[in-house]
Enzyme design. Structure first.
Site, PDB file in Angstrom:
ATOM      1  N   GLY A  11       0.779  -0.205  -4.982  1.00 45.09           N
ATOM      2  CA  GLY A  11      -0.697  -0.934  -4.488  1.00 45.09           C
ATOM      3  C   GLY A  11      -1.418  -0.115  -6.174  1.00 45.09           C
ATOM      4  N   TYR A  53      13.484  -2.732  -4.343  1.00 47.45           N
ATOM      5  CA  TYR A  53      12.312  -3.284  -5.143  1.00 47.45           C
ATOM      6  C   TYR A  53      11.599  -2.118  -4.761  1.00 47.45           C
ATOM      7  CZ  TYR A  53       8.836  -5.456  -8.542  1.00 47.45           C
ATOM      8  OH  TYR A  53       7.507  -5.560  -8.397  1.00 47.45           O
ATOM      9  N   ASN A 102      -0.285   1.559   6.329  1.00 48.59           N
ATOM     10  CA  ASN A 102       0.548   0.709   5.288  1.00 48.59           C
ATOM     11  C   ASN A 102       1.255  -0.183   5.815  1.00 48.59           C
ATOM     12  OD1 ASN A 102       3.445   1.909   3.438  1.00 48.59           O
ATOM     13  ND2 ASN A 102       2.492  -0.857   3.551  1.00 48.59           N
ATOM     14  N   GLY A 103       1.338  -1.889   5.580  1.00 52.28           N
ATOM     15  CA  GLY A 103       1.294  -2.523   6.775  1.00 52.28           C
ATOM     16  C   GLY A 103       0.657  -3.431   6.602  1.00 52.28           C
ATOM     17  N   CYS A 157       0.770  -0.941   0.130  1.00 54.96           N
ATOM     18  CA  CYS A 157       0.037  -0.134   0.188  1.00 54.96           C
ATOM     19  C   CYS A 157       1.124   1.563   0.071  1.00 54.96           C
ATOM     20  CB  CYS A 157      -0.883   0.070   1.151  1.00 54.96           C
ATOM     21  SG  CYS A 157      -1.733  -1.624   1.453  1.00 54.96           S
TER      22      CYS A 157
END
Ligand code: SF4
Length: 484
Positions: free
Chosen positions: A42, A261, A120-121, A16
């Site tokens: 995302g 990445y 996010n996570g 996310c």
């Protein structure tokens, strides 16, 4: 949504992106732009919640790309006000290809006013929290782990929303970078290990929170600093910024894969350009794993900076041996089975005249299942390459991530079941070498390499050493690596 493209299936998928703005007219427009810059984090869905003193809270949640939804004037007019937060997601917890009710930000109405959160996570104890909350009367609207935070806030006895949020997040284990809002405040929080990123910026009189600095750049905001691991910042509309550290301090464990990445190469992490770090990974990779060859090529786009570094260090020329079709993403019209079977060729094509007769080094960021690597190798050989040598800009991915990244089950990870030599044989390449963990740590700026007694980053997907016990997964039978 169209089914995931076959090429995408062989990458780890971040999860996310979160973004928030306070103190700017029509904040939702800035949030839409920020989310557009964070789209790589995302692509499945996005949402925005905003607040206007007269019109109250409003929200819009949509499947698909930000540019296809949050550019429409008719929609953006429904999102007025100087305070807004947003979220782009690829589902990590909750059902895949999910319902709109799983799309964040989530909103809750409390006795002291409403609040919205974008997370996010991944919460590693979400199953047990959810069970407990449901037993005590909470009614969940979604299958997302993030909704636990709203319900925990509802049960807190604290008198204001930031304190309720602290209360809630103290119960949560795992990785979280949260952007939240009340009627008048923008809030940013990172978990005590700081696994996922979150940065603070400033634009005129306004303040901005973003997963990455590329989200600040797109709106012309100035990058101020990272939110620290375990820090909570509360920013009011008139520009007051309060910082606190409400959690028990923990060693920092930023996700090292963000460097490899996930993050965009034009973002800054830890004061360092992601592009430059990736180039340095290529340099280390070339030092550790030299090979005689004629040409260094990247598997685009994520392998490109490391390939440039590899070429520079090895003295072997860099060339664009593989060309990526930029327009071949998930928006492709629902492909037929026949087209899907064309697989990687839909997205990548070989530059035949450059490749023919050459001993080629292919630099990629990672090997997950290995299915794409195999197809790319076949394309390179079909184009007449004399030899194909894979050089990988991360150590073997042998363990799943439970901190907000979609990873296949462990037995589907090529490196979980094979040695490096077996993988080379399986992929039928002339050689296959990965950067070492120490080499990766050197490339991200740790001159002495990895501190094995207390690693400076989370590197669990390579080492199997999880900084936070994945409680829910262990409950489901996941076995952690035995201590050495
Ligand atoms: S397990 Fe891997 S992908 Fe997940 S947070 Fe740790 S380093 Fe990042």
């Amino acid at each position: 949504m169209p089914p995931a493209h076959p090429f995408d299936d062989d990458k780890l998928k971040e999860e996310c992106g979160v973004f928030g703005v306070v103190g700017l007219k029509d904040a939702a427009n800035f949030v839409a732009l920020g989310l557009h810059a964070l789209q790589h984090r995302g692509q499945e869905a996005g949402g925005i919640v905003c607040h206007h003193p007269e019109h109250g809270f409003n929200n819009a949640r949509r499947f698909g790309y930000v540019r296809d939804n949050f550019t429409k004037e008719s929609l953006m007019k429904t999102l007025p006000g100087p305070l807004a937060i947003g979220h782009v997601r690829y589902s990590t917890a909750g059902s895949k290809g999910a319902a709109i009710r799983d799309v964040q930000p989530f909103f809750g109405e409390f006795s002291m006013g409403g609040a919205a959160i974008a997370h996010n996570g991944n919460i590693t104890n979400a199953d047990s929290l959810r069970k407990e909350l449901i037993e005590r009367g909470s009614i969940f609207q979604s299958s997302s782990d993030s909704e636990c935070i709203i319900h925990l806030m509802a049960r807190s006895l604290q008198r204001n929303i930031p304190e309720r949020m602290e209360d809630a997040l103290r119960r949560v284990e795992g990785a979280f970078s949260v952007v939240a809002m009340t009627r008048t405040k923008l809030i940013g929080v990172r978990d005590p290990h700081g696994v996922r990123p979150l940065v603070l910026g400033k634009l005129g009189e306004g303040w901005v929170l973003s997963s990455e600095t590329c989200g600040l750049d797109i709106i012309g905001a100035e990058y101020l600093r990272e939110i620290k691991p375990g820090e909570m910042v509360v920013i009011t509309e008139d520009g007051g910024v309060e910082s606190s550290f409400p959690f028990r301090p923990q060693p920092s464990k930023f996700c090292i894969f963000e460097h490899v990445y996930f993050s965009r190469p034009d973002s800054i992490i830890g004061g360092q350009s992601v592009y430059e770090t990736r180039r340095q990974i290529g340099v280390e990779l070339a030092r550790e794993n030299p090979v005689e060859a004629d040409l260094v090529c990247a598997v685009p786009d994520s392998g490109t900076p490391a390939a440039i570094g590899f070429a520079h260090e090895s003295g072997i020329p860099f060339g664009m041996g593989i060309i990526r079709n930029q327009y071949m993403g998930r928006t492709f019209i629902e492909p037929t089975e026949q087209i899907r079977n064309m697989g990687v060729r839909l997205k990548l094509n070989v530059n035949r005249s450059l490749i023919r007769g050459k001993r080629v080094i292919l630099v990629d960021d990672s090997v997950v299942r290995g299915t794409t690597s195999r197809k790319i190798k076949e394309m390179i050989l079909d184009a007449g390459a004399a030899e194909v040598h894979f050089r990988i800009a991360s150590p073997p991915t042998a363990w799943p991530c439970f901190y907000g990244v979609d990873t296949p089950q462990r037995d589907k990870l090529l490196a979980a079941t094979m040695t490096e030599d077996e993988m080379a044989e399986h992929l039928a390449v002339d050689s296959l070498k990965f950067i070492s963990l120490d080499g990766l740590y050197r490339a991200v700026g740790e001159a002495q390499g990895r501190d094995s007694s207390c690693p400076q980053y989370c590197d669990a997907c390579f080492s199997g050493e999880y900084p936070v016990v994945p409680a829910d997964m262990m409950e489901k039978g996941f076995e952690m690596k035995a201590a050495e």
